[in-house]
Design an enzyme around this catalytic site. Structure first.
Site, PDB file in Angstrom:
ATOM      1  N   HIS A  27       0.828  -1.208   0.000  1.00  0.00           N
ATOM      2  CA  HIS A  27       0.000   0.000   0.000  1.00  0.00           C
ATOM      3  C   HIS A  27       0.864   1.260   0.000  1.00  0.00           C
ATOM      4  CE1 HIS A  27      -2.295  -3.326   1.722  1.00  0.00           C
ATOM      5  NE2 HIS A  27      -3.397  -2.711   1.318  1.00  0.00           N
ATOM      6  N   GLY A 116      -3.808  -3.460  11.439  1.00  0.00           N
ATOM      7  CA  GLY A 116      -4.249  -3.950  10.126  1.00  0.00           C
ATOM      8  C   GLY A 116      -5.753  -4.138  10.167  1.00  0.00           C
ATOM      9  N   LEU A 118      -8.768  -2.723  10.862  1.00  0.00           N
ATOM     10  CA  LEU A 118      -8.984  -1.285  11.047  1.00  0.00           C
ATOM     11  C   LEU A 118      -9.792  -0.982  12.301  1.00  0.00           C
ATOM     12  CD1 LEU A 118      -9.570  -0.324   7.319  1.00  0.00           C
ATOM     13  CD2 LEU A 118      -7.549   0.145   8.714  1.00  0.00           C
ATOM     14  N   ASP A 154      -9.335   6.883   7.240  1.00  0.00           N
ATOM     15  CA  ASP A 154     -10.800   6.946   7.175  1.00  0.00           C
ATOM     16  C   ASP A 154     -11.419   5.649   7.687  1.00  0.00           C
ATOM     17  OD1 ASP A 154     -10.957   9.538   5.763  1.00  0.00           O
ATOM     18  OD2 ASP A 154      -9.976   8.436   4.142  1.00  0.00           O
ATOM     19  N   HIS A 258      -4.050   3.120  -3.412  1.00  0.00           N
ATOM     20  CA  HIS A 258      -4.287   2.574  -2.070  1.00  0.00           C
ATOM     21  C   HIS A 258      -3.522   1.281  -1.817  1.00  0.00           C
ATOM     22  CE1 HIS A 258      -6.323   0.915   1.479  1.00  0.00           C
ATOM     23  NE2 HIS A 258      -6.281  -0.208   0.791  1.00  0.00           N
ATOM     24  N   ARG A 348     -18.427 -17.717  39.072  1.00  0.00           N
ATOM     25  CA  ARG A 348     -18.212 -16.261  39.004  1.00  0.00           C
ATOM     26  C   ARG A 348     -17.953 -15.715  40.405  1.00  0.00           C
ATOM     27  NH1 ARG A 348     -23.967 -13.136  38.790  1.00  0.00           N
ATOM     28  NH2 ARG A 348     -25.206 -14.766  39.739  1.00  0.00           N
ATOM     29  N   SER A 375     -22.699  -8.626  37.886  1.00  0.00           N
ATOM     30  CA  SER A 375     -22.921  -9.967  37.347  1.00  0.00           C
ATOM     31  C   SER A 375     -21.613 -10.715  37.117  1.00  0.00           C
ATOM     32  CB  SER A 375     -23.657  -9.884  36.008  1.00  0.00           C
ATOM     33  OG  SER A 375     -24.917  -9.274  36.183  1.00  0.00           O
ATOM     34  N   GLU A 402     -18.008  -3.760  24.698  1.00  0.00           N
ATOM     35  CA  GLU A 402     -17.218  -4.984  24.845  1.00  0.00           C
ATOM     36  C   GLU A 402     -15.966  -4.964  23.957  1.00  0.00           C
ATOM     37  OE1 GLU A 402     -20.485  -4.914  24.096  1.00  0.00           O
ATOM     38  OE2 GLU A 402     -21.419  -5.575  25.961  1.00  0.00           O
ATOM     39  N   HIS A 452     -21.747 -16.329  33.066  1.00  0.00           N
ATOM     40  CA  HIS A 452     -23.016 -16.767  32.465  1.00  0.00           C
ATOM     41  C   HIS A 452     -22.712 -17.648  31.259  1.00  0.00           C
ATOM     42  CE1 HIS A 452     -24.013 -13.535  35.130  1.00  0.00           C
ATOM     43  NE2 HIS A 452     -25.312 -13.657  34.933  1.00  0.00           N
ATOM     44  N   HIS A 464     -28.941 -15.046  25.305  1.00  0.00           N
ATOM     45  CA  HIS A 464     -27.887 -14.882  26.295  1.00  0.00           C
ATOM     46  C   HIS A 464     -27.147 -16.175  26.615  1.00  0.00           C
ATOM     47  CE1 HIS A 464     -29.546 -10.956  26.663  1.00  0.00           C
ATOM     48  NE2 HIS A 464     -28.887 -10.650  27.764  1.00  0.00           N
TER      49      HIS A 464
HETATM   50  C1  LIG Z   1     -11.594  -4.454   9.876  1.00  0.00           C
HETATM   51  C2  LIG Z   1     -11.061  -4.283   8.496  1.00  0.00           C
HETATM   52  N1  LIG Z   1     -11.896  -4.288   7.466  1.00  0.00           N
HETATM   53  C3  LIG Z   1     -11.418  -4.184   6.212  1.00  0.00           C
HETATM   54  C4  LIG Z   1     -10.084  -4.085   5.969  1.00  0.00           C
HETATM   55  C5  LIG Z   1      -9.557  -4.031   4.559  1.00  0.00           C
HETATM   56  N2  LIG Z   1      -9.068  -2.679   4.272  1.00  0.00           N
HETATM   57  C6  LIG Z   1      -7.782  -2.357   4.389  1.00  0.00           C
HETATM   58  S1  LIG Z   1      -7.485  -0.745   4.077  1.00  0.00           S
HETATM   59  C7  LIG Z   1      -9.112  -0.454   3.751  1.00  0.00           C
HETATM   60  C8  LIG Z   1      -9.570   0.908   3.353  1.00  0.00           C
HETATM   61  C9  LIG Z   1      -9.239   1.865   4.375  1.00  0.00           C
HETATM   62  O1  LIG Z   1      -9.432   3.144   3.941  1.00  0.00           O
HETATM   63  P1  LIG Z   1      -8.572   4.298   4.579  1.00  0.00           P
HETATM   64  O2  LIG Z   1      -8.436   4.061   6.015  1.00  0.00           O
HETATM   65  O3  LIG Z   1      -9.143   5.572   4.135  1.00  0.00           O
HETATM   66  O4  LIG Z   1      -7.138   4.043   3.963  1.00  0.00           O
HETATM   67  P2  LIG Z   1      -6.505   4.758   2.690  1.00  0.00           P
HETATM   68  O5  LIG Z   1      -7.153   4.147   1.488  1.00  0.00           O
HETATM   69  O6  LIG Z   1      -6.797   6.200   2.809  1.00  0.00           O
HETATM   70  O7  LIG Z   1      -5.062   4.413   2.773  1.00  0.00           O
HETATM   71  C10 LIG Z   1      -9.850  -1.612   3.900  1.00  0.00           C
HETATM   72  C11 LIG Z   1     -11.299  -1.692   3.682  1.00  0.00           C
HETATM   73  C12 LIG Z   1      -9.234  -4.093   7.107  1.00  0.00           C
HETATM   74  N3  LIG Z   1      -7.920  -4.012   6.975  1.00  0.00           N
HETATM   75  N4  LIG Z   1      -9.746  -4.160   8.336  1.00  0.00           N
HETATM   76 MG   LIG Z   2      -8.536   7.203   3.268  1.00  0.00          MG
END
Ligand SMILES: Cc1ncc(C[n+]2csc(CCOP(=O)(O)OP(=O)(O)O)c2C)c(N)n1
Ligand SMILES: [Mg+2]
Length: 662
Positions: A27, A116, A118, A154, A258, A348, A375, A402, A452, A464
């Site tokens: 990337h 990684g 996100l 983002d 990207h 518990r 709980s 959570e 639980h 639950h």
């Molecule tokens: C939980 C999760 N879902 C999906 C992805 C796959 N993924 C990696 S980067 C990305 C896009 C992220 O966009 P942004 O944070 O804006 O990164 P940019 O393209 O600006 O580098 C996705 C969907 C991931 N790494 N983690």
């Molecule tokens: Mg972005």
């Protein structure tokens, strides 16, 4: 003349382009867009010393947008960490290189956390920031005085866990948490307009954060924004307006940069655009020397920190905490008192009893719950809430968050100096699962107190009542799942969880259980993962394998069989992972060869039978629940699903009869 900040940043851009090109995967866009902002942070603010990446009072830097891993690898190399070397970077994403596709905390000491998935990096940073305040409250500015910086994209800000993390940080007033948002308005699918129209800054402001905006391509302006953030007592979001893939003339600003190599032609054009005339992976001397000089900035600060540590009366206690090896002296007296008067309690409650002993012997524990304190029985009497007014408190009210709680606990554990434990209902491990997986992957010492743990919770019903949860958690590598059968086993499992270097889950009952361990053994029997709790009286025809609340049921079922002249062992199996790790002779002693058709193995667990054939063999009997639960009082639910001694004994007798084994 010193190279400009832009030229320093271009070294990051070049390394990112070249490494992705060599790997033909990766990337480049994110590192190229955020190179200037990162340069501002690393050359002017971040407190670190590449000579000692784990210096306890370093600032923490978390690249939450982990796909931009080359940004971090470039920074570590340029500032002079021992690893990655330029050779490591040339082998970006290849087998054996520590420069993995996404940053892994176990590959490079300069990588604080694995990112990684996100959203989780930022959420872990919240845990790091609260730990800094907690340790500061105990040891003072002399020993603990650092910041937590995050670069997030983002995607990090769109993920649901971001809402939880932002809420926690705002409420805890974590003013030393500073997030730089790479506002490039691009994600994989294209413009963020495709999927977002919320006012992100307003959302943060509404959550009691300080916010500031700047041109993310101007390191001077980023520096000003960071200064403003440092001066504000609230956590800060710095909106850095950037252009993804900045410098690649035909592709910048588009999703094309990207997650794919730019291609030889575009890389060549970018070199012209950026005024970078070096061959791949070569950094001009003046640029490298300047970066290394910035990397050396922290040496003096670290030296004076060491002096303060040496002079401090807290030195021993501080280092002991950081070692992560908690005192075990609480266990023996606690077991003695349980054996003197074996209690009939829910596990518990047994966990709370163990915690009373643990929390006074082990000062580094920080408890909490996702709004189920009463709980989960996670708060012991002496623990005070951790609040902005009292960061020295050792109990966090995480709220109904959570996932945010679990991610924060990962950050706390990886910060070092604390052992976090936190509770919710076992069924809601689903809400925390992505962070539980990262606890395991990262080797984060986090203890999940999950109560639980079956239909035994009763009237709350199928939503639950966990069914598939235990087995699905056992399927996660490097995670220890414990399901103790009584108060003694609960204490033993707590001791194992505290000694474990990685994460553990304690699955605990709501309902009271009869004691099954009433004799002193002088040994932690749960450490073997499974052990023979009762040996067959008559000739052994059956081995029961049971966990948690089903152990007493299996014991009673075995008694029924013995009355019929059928010998039955009962094996308590609080932790399958540990049992699997035992030497073969031990495993075979407890569970003789699976192909042995003289003995019927019977698993009893109030959850899915999926996977139990691993221990019963295909010809064994698996007693459990392969559907969703029922809303009913616990005894009625057990009766309904046939999980009673009589019904189990009858089923076993039938099977023996059918197979001519009687
Ligand atoms: C939980 C999760 N879902 C999906 C992805 C796959 N993924 C990696 S980067 C990305 C896009 C992220 O966009 P942004 O944070 O804006 O990164 P940019 O393209 O600006 O580098 C996705 C969907 C991931 N790494 N983690
Ligand atoms: Mg972005």
């Amino acid at each position: 003349m010193q190279p400009t900040q832009r030229r320093l940043a271009n070294a990051i851009r070049a390394l990112a382009m070249d490494a992705v090109e060599a790997a033909n995967s990766g990337h480049p866009g994110m590192p190229m867009g955020m190179a200037d902002a990162a340069t501002a942070l690393f050359t002017r603010f971040l407190k670190f010393d590449p000579k000692d990446p784990r210096w306890p009072d370093r600032d923490r830097f978390i690249l939450s947008a982990g796909h931009g891993s080359m940004l971090l690898y470039a920074l570590l190399y340029l500032t002079g960490y021992e690893r990655p070397t330029i050779d490591d970077i040339k082998h970006f994403r290849q087998l054996g290189s520590p420069c993995a596709g996404h940053p892994e905390n176990f590959e490079l000491p300069g990588v604080e956390v694995t990112t990684g998935p996100l959203g989780q990096g930022l959420a872990m940073a919240v845990g790091m920031a609260v730990t800094e305040r907690h340790l500061n409250a105990i040891y003072g500015d002399d020993l603990v005085d650092h910041h937590t910086y995050v670069i997030a994209g983002d995607g990090d800000l769109m993920e649901g866990v971001n809402h939880e993390a932002v809420g926690l940080a705002g409420n805890l007033k974590l003013g030393r948490l500073i997030v730089l948002w790479d506002d490039n308005r691009i994600t994989i699918d294209g413009s963020t307009e495709l999927s977002r129209n919320e006012d992100v800054v307003a959302r943060y402001a509404a959550s009691a954060w300080h916010t500031v905006e700047c041109d993310g391509l101007d390191s001077g302006k980023v520096s000003k924004a960071i200064e403003e953030a440092l001066a504000d007592p609230r956590p800060s979001l710095i909106r850095c307006k950037t252009i993804i893939g900045y410098g690649a003339p035909h592709k910048q600003g588009t999703e094309a940069t990207h997650g794919a190599a730019l291609g030889a032609e575009e890389v060549a054009a970018a070199r012209v655009e950026l005024g970078w005339d070096m061959p791949p992976f070569e950094i001009p001397n003046d640029v490298l020397e300047t970066w290394r000089a910035f990397g050396g900035r922290g040496a003096e600060e670290r030296a004076s920190w060491i002096e303060r540590l040496e002079a401090s009366g807290h030195k021993q206690a501080f280092l002991a905490r950081l070692s992560g090896k908690p005192d075990e002296s609480w266990l023996k007296p606690h077991l003695d008192s349980l054996l003197a008067n074996p209690p009939k309690v829910a596990t518990r409650k047994a966990s709370e009893m163990a915690l009373e002993a643990i929390n006074s012997a082990v000062p580094s524990t920080i408890g909490g719950s996702a709004d189920l304190t009463g709980s989960n029985n996670t708060k012991t009497k002496a623990l005070e809430p951790l609040t902005p007014e009292n960061y020295a408190g050792r109990y966090i009210y995480y709220g109904i968050r959570e996932f945010g709680m679990a991610a924060a606990m990962n950050g706390m554990a990886l910060h070092g100096g604390v052992i976090p434990y936190g509770g919710t209902f076992l069924v809601f491990t689903d809400y925390a699962r992505p962070a539980i997986r990262l606890s395991a992957l990262q080797g984060a010492k986090v203890i999940y107190v999950m109560t639980h743990d079956s239909i035994g919770l009763g009237e709350d019903g199928p939503t639950h009542q966990p069914i598939e949860h235990l087995q699905s958690l056992r399927a996660i590598p490097q995670l220890e799942v414990y399901r103790p059968a009584d108060a003694v086993e609960t204490a033993e499992c707590w001791a194992l969880a505290l000694a474990n270097d990685g994460p553990s889950i304690l699955a605990l009952t709501r309902q009271n259980l009869s004691p099954v361990r009433t004799q002193a053994t002088g040994e932690n029997l749960c450490a073997r993962g499974a052990y023979r709790l009762k040996s067959a009286g008559a000739a052994r025809k059956v081995i029961f394998l049971a966990t948690g609340s089903e152990v007493e049921i299996a014991l009673a079922a075995a008694e029924c069989l013995e009355r019929e002249g059928i010998g039955a062992d009962v094996v308590s199996m609080p932790c399958t992972e540990r049992f699997d790790a035992q030497p073969q002779d031990y495993r075979e002693d407890v569970l003789p060869d699976v192909s042995n058709r003289e003995i019927l193995r019977v698993s009893v667990e109030a959850g899915t039978t999926f996977g139990w054939e691993r221990y019963t063999g295909l010809h064994g009997l698996r007693i459990g629940i392969d559907r969703f639960g029922v809303s009913a009082p616990a005894p009625a639910a057990y009766e309904y699903f046939g999980l009673t001694p009589d019904k189990i004994a009858a089923q076993v007798l039938d099977t023996l009869q059918q197979r001519d084994m009687r």
